[in-house]
Design a protein around this motif. Structure first.
Motif, short mmCIF file in Angstrom:
data_model
loop_
_atom_site.label_atom_id
_atom_site.label_comp_id
_atom_site.label_asym_id
_atom_site.label_seq_id
_atom_site.Cartn_x
_atom_site.Cartn_y
_atom_site.Cartn_z
N HIS A 23 -1.57 1.01 77.94
CA HIS A 23 -2.17 -0.09 77.35
C HIS A 23 -3.75 1.28 77.84
O HIS A 23 -3.98 2.04 78.45
CB HIS A 23 -2.41 -0.85 78.97
N GLY A 24 -4.56 1.03 76.65
CA GLY A 24 -5.97 1.70 76.13
C GLY A 24 -5.77 3.09 75.26
O GLY A 24 -6.38 3.51 75.48
N VAL A 25 -4.43 3.26 75.06
CA VAL A 25 -4.26 4.70 74.51
C VAL A 25 -4.09 4.18 73.39
O VAL A 25 -3.27 3.25 72.19
CB VAL A 25 -2.29 4.89 74.79
N ALA A 26 -5.01 5.29 71.98
CA ALA A 26 -5.54 5.23 70.99
C ALA A 26 -5.63 6.26 70.47
O ALA A 26 -6.38 6.27 69.12
CB ALA A 26 -6.44 3.98 70.91
N SER A 27 -4.64 7.63 71.18
CA SER A 27 -4.70 8.90 70.37
C SER A 27 -3.86 9.35 69.72
O SER A 27 -2.43 8.55 69.18
CB SER A 27 -5.42 9.51 71.61
N ARG A 28 -3.70 10.31 68.73
CA ARG A 28 -2.51 10.64 67.91
C ARG A 28 -1.88 11.30 68.29
O ARG A 28 -0.65 11.12 68.50
CB ARG A 28 -3.28 11.78 66.65
N GLU A 29 -2.58 12.03 69.68
CA GLU A 29 -0.59 12.40 71.09
C GLU A 29 0.12 11.34 71.20
O GLU A 29 0.52 11.67 71.56
CB GLU A 29 -1.85 13.15 71.82
N GLU A 30 -0.63 10.15 71.71
CA GLU A 30 -0.01 9.23 72.85
C GLU A 30 0.03 8.12 71.81
O GLU A 30 1.30 7.52 72.14
CB GLU A 30 -1.18 9.35 73.73
N PHE A 31 -0.56 7.58 70.93
CA PHE A 31 -0.08 6.15 70.43
C PHE A 31 1.02 5.91 69.79
O PHE A 31 1.57 7.23 68.68
CB PHE A 31 -1.12 5.45 69.76
N LEU A 32 2.00 4.81 70.32
CA LEU A 32 3.37 5.05 69.27
C LEU A 32 5.00 5.70 69.98
O LEU A 32 5.55 5.92 69.09
CB LEU A 32 3.03 4.89 67.89
N LEU A 33 4.22 7.07 71.06
CA LEU A 33 5.27 7.49 70.93
C LEU A 33 6.46 6.99 72.65
O LEU A 33 5.29 6.25 73.52
CB LEU A 33 4.14 8.62 71.99
N HIS A 34 7.13 7.69 72.56
CA HIS A 34 8.33 7.10 73.12
C HIS A 34 8.40 8.19 73.61
O HIS A 34 8.37 9.27 73.69
CB HIS A 34 9.64 6.93 72.66
N ARG A 35 8.10 8.15 75.90
CA ARG A 35 8.67 9.37 76.29
C ARG A 35 10.25 9.00 76.68
O ARG A 35 10.43 10.38 77.24
CB ARG A 35 7.98 9.19 77.71
N ASN A 36 11.02 7.96 75.90
CA ASN A 36 12.23 7.85 76.83
C ASN A 36 12.74 7.32 76.06
O ASN A 36 12.69 6.39 75.83
CB ASN A 36 12.54 7.34 78.17
N ALA A 92 -2.78 -3.58 72.70
CA ALA A 92 -2.53 -2.76 73.95
C ALA A 92 -3.34 -1.58 74.27
O ALA A 92 -3.83 -1.22 75.55
CB ALA A 92 -0.86 -2.48 73.85
N ALA A 93 -3.71 -1.67 72.55
CA ALA A 93 -4.82 0.12 72.35
C ALA A 93 -6.59 -0.53 72.99
O ALA A 93 -7.15 0.05 72.76
CB ALA A 93 -4.36 0.57 71.61
N SER A 94 -6.16 -1.67 72.62
CA SER A 94 -8.11 -1.52 73.17
C SER A 94 -8.48 -1.28 74.50
O SER A 94 -7.99 -1.94 75.41
CB SER A 94 -8.44 -3.87 72.74
N GLY A 95 -9.95 -1.96 74.59
CA GLY A 95 -10.75 -1.22 75.95
C GLY A 95 -11.53 -1.80 75.93
O GLY A 95 -12.06 -3.05 75.38
#
Length: 275
Positions: A63-76, A242-245
């Motif tokens: 939620h609130g994540v919208a950067s190239r590094e984090e958006f759409l990222l699966h950590r697990n 989800a990305a909105s702020g």
């Protein structure tokens, strides 16, 4: 309550959503295997509500994540990591490793993928969007889900659903790299005959899947198409909502974070104005 079909059932999805929002996914993850039969039952009165909440436990810190590094990222990824790992998700408020909850939810969705895939052909566009959102969290080592998303995209006529299929493809490709898909995404945002919603989603997806600098043409395309009206309309896509702020729709937040990081964050400006 959802299984009964009675009126109180509509509150059940709110409870599950609240558990995820309050960083207590362990309890919500246990509900995922029971939500799947409801979501895939075309005659159940609460199937759309079940489908909408189904992947909530399978995502954390988005939620609130919208950067190239984090958006759409699966950590697990439940198929790549040992079941006792929780990566960098940290701990839930209960002290339970958040990664365990996420992995359990994704494993349940992966197991039920064959039952969920037909929802990509449902007559209701909202169902098709939410099905893509759910399937994007599944493990897909054989690329069966990616293929189904591509097949759906080839025949899809609804602009919002086309955008959803692109974002789902980008998300699942971030978990399971596939160079040809990165090229395909570039072709989609470059295609002037494509729906603007799909072009914007393809641009966002491409930026998340490559370390290359954003081409000037992509910047011009996003800046031209991502106006306020379209950004608010694209909040129908769960990735964007989800990305909105604060005071910033998800699409505009993605544009700012990915292409214009020098611009002030409206959320920070809002909170600073209160003090």
């Amino acid at each position: 309550m959802l299984h009964t079909g009675h009126n109180p059932a509509r509150h059940a999805t709110g409870v599950l959503s609240g558990l995820c929002a309050n960083d207590s996914r362990a309890a919500a993850a246990l509900a995922v295997p029971f939500l799947i039969p409801i979501a895939t039952d075309a005659h159940h009165p609460h199937r759309t509500a079940a489908l909408a909440i189904l992947s909530g436990p399978a995502r954390a810190r988005h939620h609130g994540v919208a950067s190239r590094e984090e958006f759409l990222l699966h950590r697990n990824d439940p198929r790549r990591h040992a079941p006792d790992t929780h990566d960098d998700y940290g701990y839930e408020v209960t002290g339970y490793p958040a990664g365990w909850s996420v992995a359990a939810a994704r494993a349940a969705i992966t197991t039920a993928a064959s039952a969920l895939l037909p929802l990509l052909e449902d007559s209701d566009p909202t169902v098709r969007v939410d099905a893509a959102y759910v399937l994007a969290t599944a493990a897909d080592p054989a690329h069966a889900i990616r293929t189904a998303l591509a097949n759906g995209f080839a025949i899809e006529g609804d602009a919002t659903v086309r955008a959803a299929l692109i974002l789902a493809t980008a998300e699942i490709t971030r978990a399971h790299p596939h160079p040809s898909t990165v090229t395909w995404l570039r072709e989609r945002w470059h295609d002037r005959t494509e729906a603007p919603e799909a072009r914007l989603s393809a641009a966002v997806g491409w930026l998340c899947l490559t370390d290359q600098s954003a081409p000037e043409e992509l910047r011009r395309t996003v800046d031209a198409l991502a106006d306020n009206e379209r950004a608010h309309a694209m909040e129908a896509l769960p990735w964007m909502s989800a990305a909105s702020g604060t005071n910033e729709p998800g699409l505009l937040r993605c544009r700012r974070c990915m292409l214009h990081p020098e611009e002030p964050d409206p959320e920070e400006v809002f909170w600073d104005s209160l003090f």
